[in-house]
Design a protein around this motif. Structure first.
Motif, PDB file in Angstrom:
ATOM      1  N   ASN A 180       0.853  -1.187   0.000  1.00 32.00           N
ATOM      2  CA  ASN A 180       0.000   0.000   0.000  1.00 32.00           C
ATOM      3  C   ASN A 180       0.891   1.240   0.000  1.00 32.00           C
ATOM      4  OD1 ASN A 180      -2.222   1.673   0.134  1.00 32.00           O
ATOM      5  ND2 ASN A 180      -2.490   1.438   2.345  1.00 32.00           N
ATOM      6  N   TYR A 181       0.932   1.931  -1.149  1.00 29.59           N
ATOM      7  CA  TYR A 181       1.858   3.048  -1.321  1.00 29.59           C
ATOM      8  C   TYR A 181       1.131   4.384  -1.443  1.00 29.59           C
ATOM      9  CZ  TYR A 181       5.564  -0.342  -2.067  1.00 29.59           C
ATOM     10  OH  TYR A 181       6.463  -1.364  -1.888  1.00 29.59           O
ATOM     11  N   ASP A 182       1.847   5.435  -1.107  1.00 31.74           N
ATOM     12  CA  ASP A 182       1.348   6.796  -1.290  1.00 31.74           C
ATOM     13  C   ASP A 182       1.467   7.146  -2.777  1.00 31.74           C
ATOM     14  OD1 ASP A 182       0.888   9.493  -1.456  1.00 31.74           O
ATOM     15  OD2 ASP A 182       2.328  10.063   0.096  1.00 31.74           O
ATOM     16  N   PRO A 183       0.356   7.248  -3.497  1.00 29.01           N
ATOM     17  CA  PRO A 183       0.419   7.476  -4.943  1.00 29.01           C
ATOM     18  C   PRO A 183       0.883   8.873  -5.322  1.00 29.01           C
ATOM     19  CG  PRO A 183      -1.854   7.544  -4.199  1.00 29.01           C
ATOM     20  CD  PRO A 183      -1.033   7.126  -3.016  1.00 29.01           C
ATOM     21  N   THR A 184       0.933   9.785  -4.345  1.00 29.40           N
ATOM     22  CA  THR A 184       1.355  11.159  -4.640  1.00 29.40           C
ATOM     23  C   THR A 184       2.858  11.348  -4.475  1.00 29.40           C
ATOM     24  OG1 THR A 184       1.067  11.975  -2.360  1.00 29.40           O
ATOM     25  CG2 THR A 184      -0.879  11.966  -3.786  1.00 29.40           C
ATOM     26  N   TYR A 185       3.533  10.350  -3.944  1.00 30.82           N
ATOM     27  CA  TYR A 185       4.970  10.498  -3.656  1.00 30.82           C
ATOM     28  C   TYR A 185       5.793  10.151  -4.893  1.00 30.82           C
ATOM     29  CZ  TYR A 185       9.239  10.627  -0.921  1.00 30.82           C
ATOM     30  OH  TYR A 185      10.488  10.964  -0.440  1.00 30.82           O
ATOM     31  N   THR A 186       6.740  11.007  -5.205  1.00 32.89           N
ATOM     32  CA  THR A 186       7.631  10.765  -6.340  1.00 32.89           C
ATOM     33  C   THR A 186       9.081  10.647  -5.864  1.00 32.89           C
ATOM     34  OG1 THR A 186       7.912  13.144  -6.759  1.00 32.89           O
ATOM     35  CG2 THR A 186       6.124  12.012  -7.939  1.00 32.89           C
ATOM     36  N   ILE A 187       9.832   9.865  -6.581  1.00 32.68           N
ATOM     37  CA  ILE A 187      11.265   9.707  -6.308  1.00 32.68           C
ATOM     38  C   ILE A 187      12.015  10.155  -7.561  1.00 32.68           C
ATOM     39  CG2 ILE A 187      13.117   8.105  -5.682  1.00 32.68           C
ATOM     40  CD1 ILE A 187      10.999   6.298  -4.436  1.00 32.68           C
ATOM     41  N   GLY A 196      -0.463  -7.897 -14.503  1.00 30.03           N
ATOM     42  CA  GLY A 196       0.180  -8.218 -13.236  1.00 30.03           C
ATOM     43  C   GLY A 196      -0.826  -8.589 -12.174  1.00 30.03           C
ATOM     44  N   PHE A 197      -1.926  -9.233 -12.599  1.00 27.62           N
ATOM     45  CA  PHE A 197      -2.973  -9.702 -11.689  1.00 27.62           C
ATOM     46  C   PHE A 197      -3.580  -8.571 -10.870  1.00 27.62           C
ATOM     47  CE2 PHE A 197       0.006 -13.262 -12.343  1.00 27.62           C
ATOM     48  CZ  PHE A 197      -0.855 -14.132 -13.000  1.00 27.62           C
ATOM     49  N   ASN A 198      -3.566  -7.356 -11.450  1.00 23.48           N
ATOM     50  CA  ASN A 198      -4.190  -6.169 -10.837  1.00 23.48           C
ATOM     51  C   ASN A 198      -3.688  -5.882  -9.427  1.00 23.48           C
ATOM     52  OD1 ASN A 198      -5.970  -5.244 -12.947  1.00 23.48           O
ATOM     53  ND2 ASN A 198      -7.159  -7.105 -12.602  1.00 23.48           N
ATOM     54  N   GLN A 199      -2.429  -6.168  -9.182  1.00 27.38           N
ATOM     55  CA  GLN A 199      -1.857  -5.857  -7.873  1.00 27.38           C
ATOM     56  C   GLN A 199      -1.785  -4.335  -7.691  1.00 27.38           C
ATOM     57  OE1 GLN A 199       1.479  -8.766  -6.696  1.00 27.38           O
ATOM     58  NE2 GLN A 199       1.455  -8.946  -8.927  1.00 27.38           N
ATOM     59  N   LYS A 230      15.490   0.547   1.481  1.00 26.95           N
ATOM     60  CA  LYS A 230      15.036   0.705   2.866  1.00 26.95           C
ATOM     61  C   LYS A 230      15.989   1.595   3.652  1.00 26.95           C
ATOM     62  CE  LYS A 230      12.166   0.299   6.064  1.00 26.95           C
ATOM     63  NZ  LYS A 230      10.833   0.899   5.891  1.00 26.95           N
ATOM     64  N   ALA A 231      17.282   1.442   3.427  1.00 28.05           N
ATOM     65  CA  ALA A 231      18.262   2.280   4.126  1.00 28.05           C
ATOM     66  C   ALA A 231      18.079   3.756   3.774  1.00 28.05           C
ATOM     67  CB  ALA A 231      19.674   1.821   3.785  1.00 28.05           C
ATOM     68  N   LYS A 232      17.503   4.024   2.602  1.00 25.65           N
ATOM     69  CA  LYS A 232      17.254   5.400   2.179  1.00 25.65           C
ATOM     70  C   LYS A 232      15.867   5.894   2.577  1.00 25.65           C
ATOM     71  CE  LYS A 232      20.429   5.803  -1.742  1.00 25.65           C
ATOM     72  NZ  LYS A 232      20.874   7.174  -1.444  1.00 25.65           N
ATOM     73  N   GLY A 233      15.107   5.033   3.276  1.00 22.09           N
ATOM     74  CA  GLY A 233      13.804   5.448   3.764  1.00 22.09           C
ATOM     75  C   GLY A 233      12.641   5.091   2.865  1.00 22.09           C
ATOM     76  N   TYR A 234      12.879   4.234   1.872  1.00 20.48           N
ATOM     77  CA  TYR A 234      11.818   3.832   0.954  1.00 20.48           C
ATOM     78  C   TYR A 234      11.355   2.404   1.245  1.00 20.48           C
ATOM     79  CZ  TYR A 234      13.381   7.973  -1.539  1.00 20.48           C
ATOM     80  OH  TYR A 234      13.727   9.262  -1.853  1.00 20.48           O
ATOM     81  N   ASP A 235      10.254   2.040   0.622  1.00 25.24           N
ATOM     82  CA  ASP A 235       9.684   0.718   0.821  1.00 25.24           C
ATOM     83  C   ASP A 235       9.602  -0.011  -0.517  1.00 25.24           C
ATOM     84  OD1 ASP A 235       8.893   0.824   3.756  1.00 25.24           O
ATOM     85  OD2 ASP A 235       7.959   2.648   2.958  1.00 25.24           O
ATOM     86  N   THR A 236       9.558  -1.336  -0.442  1.00 26.99           N
ATOM     87  CA  THR A 236       9.553  -2.154  -1.648  1.00 26.99           C
ATOM     88  C   THR A 236       8.722  -3.405  -1.441  1.00 26.99           C
ATOM     89  OG1 THR A 236      11.568  -3.304  -0.909  1.00 26.99           O
ATOM     90  CG2 THR A 236      11.876  -1.434  -2.426  1.00 26.99           C
ATOM     91  N   VAL A 237       8.402  -4.034  -2.566  1.00 30.37           N
ATOM     92  CA  VAL A 237       7.872  -5.398  -2.547  1.00 30.37           C
ATOM     93  C   VAL A 237       8.274  -6.052  -3.868  1.00 30.37           C
ATOM     94  CG1 VAL A 237       5.582  -4.705  -3.427  1.00 30.37           C
ATOM     95  CG2 VAL A 237       5.867  -6.889  -2.247  1.00 30.37           C
ATOM     96  N   PRO A 238       8.846  -7.262  -3.808  1.00 29.93           N
ATOM     97  CA  PRO A 238       9.186  -7.966  -5.047  1.00 29.93           C
ATOM     98  C   PRO A 238       7.993  -8.776  -5.541  1.00 29.93           C
ATOM     99  CG  PRO A 238      10.018  -9.194  -3.175  1.00 29.93           C
ATOM    100  CD  PRO A 238       9.321  -7.981  -2.616  1.00 29.93           C
ATOM    101  N   MET A 239       7.852  -8.859  -6.845  1.00 32.05           N
ATOM    102  CA  MET A 239       6.727  -9.584  -7.435  1.00 32.05           C
ATOM    103  C   MET A 239       7.209 -10.465  -8.577  1.00 32.05           C
ATOM    104  SD  MET A 239       4.177  -6.294  -7.649  1.00 32.05           S
ATOM    105  CE  MET A 239       5.604  -5.210  -7.845  1.00 32.05           C
ATOM    106  N   GLY A 240       6.884 -11.745  -8.470  1.00 30.01           N
ATOM    107  CA  GLY A 240       7.151 -12.654  -9.570  1.00 30.01           C
ATOM    108  C   GLY A 240       5.872 -13.019 -10.294  1.00 30.01           C
TER     109      GLY A 240
END
Length: 208
Positions: free
Chosen positions: A20-27, A69-72, A151-161
């Protein structure tokens, strides 16, 4: 416990699979580039670095990927989707890679020629499935490294196969040598990730 280990351990334990991500945040593109450069310090078979990346920030393109991508939901709301692509013909880069290591002073000329010749004798003649397995293994190494850096830079992730790899390859006009392996959502969590437990060590490790 050393300070370095303490910091690393903290990052490892804080990294969770966020969906669940903040859709307004840009990197910024430059920050993603810096993370990728650092991630490429990961090891790879014979240092052939059989990984390539497609960084998707365009919202329309993210929605297209979500469709196969299975509508993730994270495919739509993450700041970026990083596709990790395996190069099953990474042996084409043998000369460039070993010459670069020689010029950097990492090996002498004799070692460069010996290692390059060994790689040329092995990889082009290996079955496709073996080369794909190597690329997939190395993709796992760099993907985990990238997620820890994020993560060390303060971001979040999820891997998807779980996505249609054939449709992805077609959408991005990938040559047959390139195989999409992992999608990594990158962004800022909009809500905390679920915790997760692990099997006890005595169930998964044997000391002999």
């Amino acid at each position: 416990m050393t300070e370095k280990y303490s910091i690393l351990s903290e990052v490892i334990h804080e990294r969770k699979s966020v969906r669940n991500y903040d859709p307004t945040y840009t990197i910024a593109k430059e920050e993603i580039e810096a993370m990728l450069v650092e991630a490429t310090q990961a090891p790879s078979s014979s240092n052939l670095q059989p990984w390539r990346f497609i960084v998707i920030q365009d919202q329309e393109t993210k929605m297209k990927i979500k469709g196969f991508g299975f509508n993730q939901q994270q495919l739509e709301t993450a700041s970026a989707i990083i596709a990790v692509i395996g190069d099953t013909e990474a042996y084409h880069n043998i000369d460039e890679i070993y010459q670069s290591n020689y010029e950097a002073g990492n090996m002498d000329k004799e070692s460069m020629e010996r290692l390059a010749n060994n790689a040329k004798a092995l990889y082009p003649n290996a079955p496709y499935d073996a080369r794909l397995n190597i690329a997939a293994f190395d993709a796992g190494l760099i993907s985990m490294q990238l997620m820890l850096i994020a993560k060390a830079k303060g971001y979040d992730t999820v891997p998807m196969g779980g996505f249609d790899k054939g449709q992805f390859a077609e959408a991005f006009n990938l040559d047959n040598r390139y195989v999409p392996l992992v999608l990594i959502a990158l962004g800022k969590a909009a809500s905390p990730a679920y915790g997760s437990t692990r099997l006890p060590l005595e169930k998964i490790a044997t000391f002999v």
